[in-house]
Design a protein around this motif. Structure first.
Motif, PDB file in Angstrom:
ATOM      1  N   GLY A  86       0.802  -1.221   0.000  1.00 27.49           N
ATOM      2  CA  GLY A  86       0.000   0.000   0.000  1.00 27.49           C
ATOM      3  C   GLY A  86       0.831   1.264   0.000  1.00 27.49           C
ATOM      4  O   GLY A  86       0.283   2.354  -0.134  1.00 27.49           O
ATOM      5  N   ASN A  87       2.140   1.138   0.158  1.00 29.28           N
ATOM      6  CA  ASN A  87       3.027   2.297   0.082  1.00 29.28           C
ATOM      7  C   ASN A  87       3.425   2.527  -1.368  1.00 29.28           C
ATOM      8  O   ASN A  87       3.214   1.684  -2.230  1.00 29.28           O
ATOM      9  N   VAL A  88       4.020   3.688  -1.609  1.00 27.05           N
ATOM     10  CA  VAL A  88       4.458   3.991  -2.965  1.00 27.05           C
ATOM     11  C   VAL A  88       5.547   3.001  -3.380  1.00 27.05           C
ATOM     12  O   VAL A  88       6.294   2.500  -2.531  1.00 27.05           O
ATOM     13  N   PRO A  89       5.664   2.699  -4.663  1.00 30.28           N
ATOM     14  CA  PRO A  89       6.651   1.712  -5.123  1.00 30.28           C
ATOM     15  C   PRO A  89       8.081   2.044  -4.705  1.00 30.28           C
ATOM     16  O   PRO A  89       8.866   1.138  -4.427  1.00 30.28           O
ATOM     17  N   LYS A  90       8.426   3.322  -4.625  1.00 32.22           N
ATOM     18  CA  LYS A  90       9.783   3.691  -4.220  1.00 32.22           C
ATOM     19  C   LYS A  90      10.082   3.184  -2.811  1.00 32.22           C
ATOM     20  O   LYS A  90      11.179   2.685  -2.534  1.00 32.22           O
ATOM     21  N   ASN A  91       9.106   3.296  -1.898  1.00 34.78           N
ATOM     22  CA  ASN A  91       9.306   2.812  -0.534  1.00 34.78           C
ATOM     23  C   ASN A  91       9.426   1.294  -0.498  1.00 34.78           C
ATOM     24  O   ASN A  91      10.241   0.744   0.246  1.00 34.78           O
ATOM     25  N   ALA A 136      11.381   5.282   7.434  1.00 35.22           N
ATOM     26  CA  ALA A 136      11.407   5.298   8.898  1.00 35.22           C
ATOM     27  C   ALA A 136      10.071   4.880   9.501  1.00 35.22           C
ATOM     28  O   ALA A 136      10.023   4.343  10.611  1.00 35.22           O
ATOM     29  N   HIS A 137       8.966   5.125   8.789  1.00 41.76           N
ATOM     30  CA  HIS A 137       7.646   4.775   9.287  1.00 41.76           C
ATOM     31  C   HIS A 137       7.358   3.277   9.169  1.00 41.76           C
ATOM     32  O   HIS A 137       6.365   2.795   9.710  1.00 41.76           O
ATOM     33  N   LEU A 138       8.250   2.529   8.536  1.00 45.42           N
ATOM     34  CA  LEU A 138       8.061   1.089   8.346  1.00 45.42           C
ATOM     35  C   LEU A 138       9.053   0.246   9.136  1.00 45.42           C
ATOM     36  O   LEU A 138       8.824  -0.960   9.292  1.00 45.42           O
ATOM     37  N   VAL A 139      10.137   0.832   9.591  1.00 47.27           N
ATOM     38  CA  VAL A 139      11.208   0.066  10.218  1.00 47.27           C
ATOM     39  C   VAL A 139      11.542   0.584  11.617  1.00 47.27           C
ATOM     40  O   VAL A 139      11.217   1.706  11.963  1.00 47.27           O
ATOM     41  N   LYS A 140      12.202  -0.292  12.375  1.00 44.59           N
ATOM     42  CA  LYS A 140      12.759   0.069  13.678  1.00 44.59           C
ATOM     43  C   LYS A 140      14.269  -0.096  13.568  1.00 44.59           C
ATOM     44  O   LYS A 140      14.742  -1.110  13.034  1.00 44.59           O
ATOM     45  N   VAL A 141      15.020   0.880  14.061  1.00 49.33           N
ATOM     46  CA  VAL A 141      16.474   0.864  13.918  1.00 49.33           C
ATOM     47  C   VAL A 141      17.128   0.882  15.293  1.00 49.33           C
ATOM     48  O   VAL A 141      16.733   1.647  16.172  1.00 49.33           O
TER      49      VAL A 141
END
Length: 60
Positions: free
Chosen positions: A15-20, A52-57
């Motif tokens: 559901g995110n843009v293809p670049k993400n 950053a809204h999809l991952v935890k670092v």
């Protein structure tokens, strides 16, 4: 400063843009809650900043 980053996929890129979606895949993440260790450099930090809204670092 650590020389490795632990990156974990915590939210689906569907559901995110293809670049993400391509950026998440380029980081080596394919499944939810998968963790990869990546070198701590400017290129990786830039990729992580974009998704950053999809991952935890964490610094490893």
């Amino acid at each position: 400063m650590a020389n490795k980053l632990k990156v974990t996929l915590v939210k689906s890129p569907i559901g995110n843009v293809p670049k993400n979606r391509k950026t998440v895949e380029a980081l080596g993440l394919h499944k939810m809650h998968q963790t990869v260790e990546l070198p701590d450099n400017a290129a990786v930090r830039g990729m992580v900043r974009h998704v950053a809204h999809l991952v935890k670092v964490e610094e490893a």
